[in-house]
Design a protein around this motif. Sequence first.
Motif, PDB file in Angstrom:
ATOM      1  N   ILE A   1       0.841  -1.198   0.000  1.00  0.00           N
ATOM      2  CA  ILE A   1       0.000   0.000   0.000  1.00  0.00           C
ATOM      3  C   ILE A   1       0.879   1.253   0.000  1.00  0.00           C
ATOM      4  CG2 ILE A   1      -1.649   1.348   1.370  1.00  0.00           C
ATOM      5  CD1 ILE A   1      -2.786  -1.417   2.315  1.00  0.00           C
ATOM      6  N   LYS A   2       1.893   1.257   0.846  1.00  0.00           N
ATOM      7  CA  LYS A   2       2.788   2.421   0.939  1.00  0.00           C
ATOM      8  C   LYS A   2       3.497   2.695  -0.384  1.00  0.00           C
ATOM      9  CE  LYS A   2       6.843   4.124   3.351  1.00  0.00           C
ATOM     10  NZ  LYS A   2       7.932   3.787   4.248  1.00  0.00           N
ATOM     11  N   ASN A   3       3.924   1.625  -1.072  1.00  0.00           N
ATOM     12  CA  ASN A   3       4.630   1.772  -2.345  1.00  0.00           C
ATOM     13  C   ASN A   3       3.671   1.929  -3.529  1.00  0.00           C
ATOM     14  OD1 ASN A   3       7.089   1.573  -1.047  1.00  0.00           O
ATOM     15  ND2 ASN A   3       7.184  -0.639  -1.284  1.00  0.00           N
ATOM     16  N   GLU A   4       2.380   2.064  -3.229  1.00  0.00           N
ATOM     17  CA  GLU A   4       1.319   2.285  -4.212  1.00  0.00           C
ATOM     18  C   GLU A   4       1.188   1.170  -5.240  1.00  0.00           C
ATOM     19  OE1 GLU A   4       1.866   6.221  -5.769  1.00  0.00           O
ATOM     20  OE2 GLU A   4       1.517   7.156  -3.819  1.00  0.00           O
ATOM     21  N   HIS A   5       1.454  -0.067  -4.806  1.00  0.00           N
ATOM     22  CA  HIS A   5       1.220  -1.219  -5.673  1.00  0.00           C
ATOM     23  C   HIS A   5      -0.241  -1.666  -5.577  1.00  0.00           C
ATOM     24  CE1 HIS A   5       5.397  -1.736  -6.766  1.00  0.00           C
ATOM     25  NE2 HIS A   5       5.734  -1.646  -5.481  1.00  0.00           N
ATOM     26  N   ILE A   6      -0.869  -1.347  -4.455  1.00  0.00           N
ATOM     27  CA  ILE A   6      -2.294  -1.640  -4.258  1.00  0.00           C
ATOM     28  C   ILE A   6      -2.973  -0.344  -3.860  1.00  0.00           C
ATOM     29  CG2 ILE A   6      -4.007  -2.844  -2.847  1.00  0.00           C
ATOM     30  CD1 ILE A   6      -2.156  -5.124  -2.538  1.00  0.00           C
ATOM     31  N   LYS A   7      -4.056  -0.010  -4.562  1.00  0.00           N
ATOM     32  CA  LYS A   7      -4.827   1.178  -4.227  1.00  0.00           C
ATOM     33  C   LYS A   7      -5.863   0.806  -3.174  1.00  0.00           C
ATOM     34  CE  LYS A   7      -4.317   3.222  -8.777  1.00  0.00           C
ATOM     35  NZ  LYS A   7      -5.009   3.691  -9.967  1.00  0.00           N
ATOM     36  N   VAL A   8      -6.062   1.692  -2.220  1.00  0.00           N
ATOM     37  CA  VAL A   8      -7.042   1.469  -1.160  1.00  0.00           C
ATOM     38  C   VAL A   8      -8.004   2.649  -1.105  1.00  0.00           C
ATOM     39  CG1 VAL A   8      -5.483   0.058   0.216  1.00  0.00           C
ATOM     40  CG2 VAL A   8      -5.592   2.508   0.623  1.00  0.00           C
ATOM     41  N   THR A   9      -9.142   2.395  -0.494  1.00  0.00           N
ATOM     42  CA  THR A   9     -10.124   3.440  -0.241  1.00  0.00           C
ATOM     43  C   THR A   9     -10.318   3.523   1.259  1.00  0.00           C
ATOM     44  OG1 THR A   9     -11.247   2.901  -2.303  1.00  0.00           O
ATOM     45  CG2 THR A   9     -12.488   4.185  -0.683  1.00  0.00           C
ATOM     46  N   LYS A  10     -10.320   4.722   1.782  1.00  0.00           N
ATOM     47  CA  LYS A  10     -10.526   4.914   3.207  1.00  0.00           C
ATOM     48  C   LYS A  10     -11.935   5.434   3.432  1.00  0.00           C
ATOM     49  CE  LYS A  10      -8.233   6.541   7.277  1.00  0.00           C
ATOM     50  NZ  LYS A  10      -7.077   7.158   7.878  1.00  0.00           N
ATOM     51  N   ILE A  11     -12.694   4.735   4.242  1.00  0.00           N
ATOM     52  CA  ILE A  11     -14.053   5.137   4.605  1.00  0.00           C
ATOM     53  C   ILE A  11     -14.051   5.334   6.114  1.00  0.00           C
ATOM     54  CG2 ILE A  11     -16.488   4.500   4.645  1.00  0.00           C
ATOM     55  CD1 ILE A  11     -15.918   2.732   2.199  1.00  0.00           C
ATOM     56  N   GLY A  12     -14.039   6.569   6.530  1.00  0.00           N
ATOM     57  CA  GLY A  12     -13.885   6.856   7.959  1.00  0.00           C
ATOM     58  C   GLY A  12     -12.511   6.391   8.388  1.00  0.00           C
ATOM     59  N   SER A  13     -12.476   5.490   9.353  1.00  0.00           N
ATOM     60  CA  SER A  13     -11.192   4.952   9.805  1.00  0.00           C
ATOM     61  C   SER A  13     -10.894   3.585   9.179  1.00  0.00           C
ATOM     62  CB  SER A  13     -11.187   4.831  11.328  1.00  0.00           C
ATOM     63  OG  SER A  13     -12.205   3.934  11.743  1.00  0.00           O
ATOM     64  N   ILE A  67     -10.031   0.907   6.169  1.00  0.00           N
ATOM     65  CA  ILE A  67      -9.316   0.787   4.904  1.00  0.00           C
ATOM     66  C   ILE A  67      -9.986  -0.336   4.119  1.00  0.00           C
ATOM     67  CG2 ILE A  67      -7.124   0.256   3.799  1.00  0.00           C
ATOM     68  CD1 ILE A  67      -6.889   2.792   5.343  1.00  0.00           C
ATOM     69  N   ILE A  68     -10.408  -0.040   2.895  1.00  0.00           N
ATOM     70  CA  ILE A  68     -11.086  -1.018   2.051  1.00  0.00           C
ATOM     71  C   ILE A  68     -10.242  -1.245   0.790  1.00  0.00           C
ATOM     72  CG2 ILE A  68     -13.186  -1.513   0.729  1.00  0.00           C
ATOM     73  CD1 ILE A  68     -13.634  -1.425   3.754  1.00  0.00           C
ATOM     74  N   ILE A  69     -10.088  -2.503   0.424  1.00  0.00           N
ATOM     75  CA  ILE A  69      -9.368  -2.862  -0.794  1.00  0.00           C
ATOM     76  C   ILE A  69     -10.339  -3.610  -1.695  1.00  0.00           C
ATOM     77  CG2 ILE A  69      -7.404  -4.111  -1.753  1.00  0.00           C
ATOM     78  CD1 ILE A  69      -6.128  -3.918   1.068  1.00  0.00           C
ATOM     79  N   THR A  70     -10.506  -3.132  -2.920  1.00  0.00           N
ATOM     80  CA  THR A  70     -11.433  -3.800  -3.830  1.00  0.00           C
ATOM     81  C   THR A  70     -10.777  -5.030  -4.455  1.00  0.00           C
ATOM     82  OG1 THR A  70     -10.759  -2.505  -5.747  1.00  0.00           O
ATOM     83  CG2 THR A  70     -12.578  -1.620  -4.407  1.00  0.00           C
ATOM     84  N   LYS A  71     -11.609  -5.930  -4.885  1.00  0.00           N
ATOM     85  CA  LYS A  71     -11.138  -7.148  -5.534  1.00  0.00           C
ATOM     86  C   LYS A  71     -10.366  -6.816  -6.818  1.00  0.00           C
ATOM     87  CE  LYS A  71     -12.954 -11.712  -6.448  1.00  0.00           C
ATOM     88  NZ  LYS A  71     -14.175 -12.497  -6.477  1.00  0.00           N
ATOM     89  N   GLU A  72     -10.836  -5.789  -7.537  1.00  0.00           N
ATOM     90  CA  GLU A  72     -10.163  -5.378  -8.771  1.00  0.00           C
ATOM     91  C   GLU A  72      -8.733  -4.916  -8.500  1.00  0.00           C
ATOM     92  OE1 GLU A  72     -13.283  -4.053  -7.956  1.00  0.00           O
ATOM     93  OE2 GLU A  72     -14.334  -5.530  -9.174  1.00  0.00           O
ATOM     94  N   ASN A  73      -8.537  -4.185  -7.402  1.00  0.00           N
ATOM     95  CA  ASN A  73      -7.197  -3.707  -7.058  1.00  0.00           C
ATOM     96  C   ASN A  73      -6.277  -4.864  -6.669  1.00  0.00           C
ATOM     97  OD1 ASN A  73      -7.866  -1.063  -7.568  1.00  0.00           O
ATOM     98  ND2 ASN A  73      -8.371  -0.604  -5.449  1.00  0.00           N
ATOM     99  N   ILE A  74      -6.813  -5.874  -6.037  1.00  0.00           N
ATOM    100  CA  ILE A  74      -6.004  -7.048  -5.702  1.00  0.00           C
ATOM    101  C   ILE A  74      -5.635  -7.790  -6.987  1.00  0.00           C
ATOM    102  CG2 ILE A  74      -6.033  -9.315  -4.570  1.00  0.00           C
ATOM    103  CD1 ILE A  74      -7.739  -7.997  -2.359  1.00  0.00           C
ATOM    104  N   ASN A  75      -6.605  -7.960  -7.875  1.00  0.00           N
ATOM    105  CA  ASN A  75      -6.331  -8.649  -9.132  1.00  0.00           C
ATOM    106  C   ASN A  75      -5.330  -7.883  -9.993  1.00  0.00           C
ATOM    107  OD1 ASN A  75      -8.036 -10.782  -8.539  1.00  0.00           O
ATOM    108  ND2 ASN A  75      -9.796  -9.831  -9.511  1.00  0.00           N
ATOM    109  N   ALA A  76      -5.397  -6.554  -9.950  1.00  0.00           N
ATOM    110  CA  ALA A  76      -4.467  -5.729 -10.729  1.00  0.00           C
ATOM    111  C   ALA A  76      -3.020  -5.923 -10.273  1.00  0.00           C
ATOM    112  CB  ALA A  76      -4.858  -4.255 -10.614  1.00  0.00           C
ATOM    113  N   LEU A  77      -2.829  -6.270  -9.026  1.00  0.00           N
ATOM    114  CA  LEU A  77      -1.476  -6.516  -8.514  1.00  0.00           C
ATOM    115  C   LEU A  77      -0.822  -7.684  -9.231  1.00  0.00           C
ATOM    116  CD1 LEU A  77       0.680  -5.906  -6.309  1.00  0.00           C
ATOM    117  CD2 LEU A  77      -0.493  -7.597  -4.892  1.00  0.00           C
ATOM    118  N   PHE A  78      -1.603  -8.653  -9.654  1.00  0.00           N
ATOM    119  CA  PHE A  78      -1.057  -9.877 -10.262  1.00  0.00           C
ATOM    120  C   PHE A  78      -1.022  -9.826 -11.789  1.00  0.00           C
ATOM    121  CE2 PHE A  78      -2.726 -11.096  -6.104  1.00  0.00           C
ATOM    122  CZ  PHE A  78      -1.569 -11.606  -5.559  1.00  0.00           C
ATOM    123  N   LYS A  79      -1.330  -8.684 -12.374  1.00  0.00           N
ATOM    124  CA  LYS A  79      -1.299  -8.555 -13.839  1.00  0.00           C
ATOM    125  C   LYS A  79       0.031  -8.076 -14.298  1.00  0.00           C
ATOM    126  CE  LYS A  79      -6.154  -7.991 -14.580  1.00  0.00           C
ATOM    127  NZ  LYS A  79      -7.220  -7.176 -15.091  1.00  0.00           N
TER     128      LYS A  79
END
Length: 78
Positions: free
Chosen positions: A52-64, A66-78
């Motif tokens: 997350i820090k190195n911006e390999h996975i994008k996250v969304t913050k909702i309040g406190s 941290i949410i990671i979408t399935k698409e962002n996880i799949n994008a890591l492996f492409k």
Amino acid sequence: MRDKKILKSYEETQEKMVSSSVLSNEANKSFFNISEACQLMGISRTTLWRLIKNEHIKVTKIGSRIIITKENINALFK
């Protein structure tokens, strides 16, 4: 003594089998929190935070949260 060890091993195996079925149910979700994403990818929390820090996975913050979408996880492996 030996019977107790066998029983404990059997119980641990059963727990792992249940947790793996829970993991397969989680794979059908569209978004994950940090711990769910770690379990899904089989990595530690530290490794996930590094990604997350190195911006390999994008996250969304909702309040406190941290949410990671399935698409962002799949994008890591492409």
